[in-house]
Design a protein around this motif. Structure first.
Motif, short mmCIF file in Angstrom:
data_model
loop_
_atom_site.label_atom_id
_atom_site.label_comp_id
_atom_site.label_asym_id
_atom_site.label_seq_id
_atom_site.Cartn_x
_atom_site.Cartn_y
_atom_site.Cartn_z
N ASP A 218 20.87 89.02 101.20
CA ASP A 218 20.57 88.82 99.78
C ASP A 218 21.49 87.77 99.18
O ASP A 218 22.55 87.46 99.74
N VAL A 219 21.08 87.25 98.03
CA VAL A 219 21.88 86.28 97.30
C VAL A 219 22.57 86.98 96.14
O VAL A 219 21.96 87.80 95.43
N PHE A 220 23.84 86.66 95.94
CA PHE A 220 24.64 87.30 94.90
C PHE A 220 25.34 86.23 94.06
O PHE A 220 25.59 85.12 94.54
N ILE A 221 25.65 86.57 92.83
CA ILE A 221 26.44 85.71 91.95
C ILE A 221 27.67 86.48 91.50
O ILE A 221 27.56 87.57 90.95
N ARG A 222 28.83 85.89 91.76
CA ARG A 222 30.10 86.49 91.32
C ARG A 222 30.54 85.76 90.08
O ARG A 222 30.73 84.54 90.08
N ARG A 223 30.67 86.51 88.97
CA ARG A 223 31.08 85.91 87.69
C ARG A 223 32.50 86.36 87.37
O ARG A 223 32.82 87.53 87.45
N PHE A 224 33.34 85.39 86.95
CA PHE A 224 34.75 85.71 86.74
C PHE A 224 35.13 85.87 85.27
O PHE A 224 36.14 86.48 84.97
N TYR A 225 34.35 85.34 84.35
CA TYR A 225 34.69 85.55 82.93
C TYR A 225 33.48 85.26 82.09
O TYR A 225 32.47 84.73 82.58
#
Length: 225
Positions: A218-225
């Motif tokens: 799967d594709v994921f997005i990691r958001r930091f702020y």
């Protein structure tokens, strides 16, 4: 049903590959390979709006030579796979800088930042971030650089040590790291948004987010702020 149109970019050689697209979608840097003796390849930039092509570099070999174009299409970083050197061509000034190479006198291009300020390349087991304005290199040891954000500040890398995180984001100005994924994961160039806010990656791990039960990558997005 999708809308829009598909535009073909004619290939002058036997084949064209490894395209890199400018941010506005106007310019495409690509590798054209020719098989008429002697076999050779060239790196070129195609402006599909004006239907014109500019030659960036030409080699008398077909060893891997990939391009990476800046967001405005002005700069093109490319590697000479046989010499193991990296260069940057300025389309406006019609000048080329380089060779960019590590202490081992070998370099493999990863990516040119979209603003054209930084070149990420691999040399030996290390990653280097070359600053075009100062000509200096920043060493990130014992890691494989994966991508850099459009501003050239945030580097996504994969540590060689498989016992820790598989993807990490480094702020090159402060030297601080943020873990992107502790599970086995990978990403491509253009994986980091401007300012390092978001990182897109893919993984087969089923415990990155709740409810992942499809058993597939799967594709994921990691958001930091």
């Amino acid at each position: 049903m999708s809308s829009g149109s598909t535009i073909g970019i004619n290939c002058p050689g036997l084949s064209c590959s490894q395209p890199s697209l400018s941010a506005d979608g106007r310019y495409v840097a690509q590798v054209a390979t020719f098989n008429r003796p002697p076999s050779r390849q060239r790196i070129e930039v195609r402006d599909w709006r004006t239907d014109t092509t500019e030659t960036v570099a030409e080699f008398d070999h077909t060893v891997s030579a990939r391009p990476s174009i800046s967001g405005d299409g002005r700069f093109v970083a490319y590697q000479d796979g046989q010499a193991e050197d990296v260069f940057v061509w300025d389309r406006t000034d019609d000048t080329s800088s380089g060779p960019i190479e590590g202490p081992s006198k070998a370099a493999t291009l990863v990516q040119l930042s979209k603003d054209g300020s930084k070149v990420v390349y691999l040399s030996g087991s290390d990653t280097y971030v070359h600053d075009e304005s100062s000509g200096t290199d920043q060493l990130v040891p014992n890691v494989r650089g994966v991508a850099i954000d459009p501003t050239g500040r945030y580097l996504l890398y994969a540590p060689h040590d498989t016992n820790g995180p598989s993807l990490t984001l480094r702020d090159l100005e402060t030297g601080t790291d943020e873990i992107v994924s502790n599970q086995l994961a990978s990403a491509g160039t253009d994986a980091v948004s401007a300012g390092g806010r978001d990182v897109v990656f893919h993984s087969t791990a089923d415990d990155i987010v709740p409810g992942d039960t499809n058993g597939k990558s799967d594709v994921f997005i990691r958001r930091f702020y």
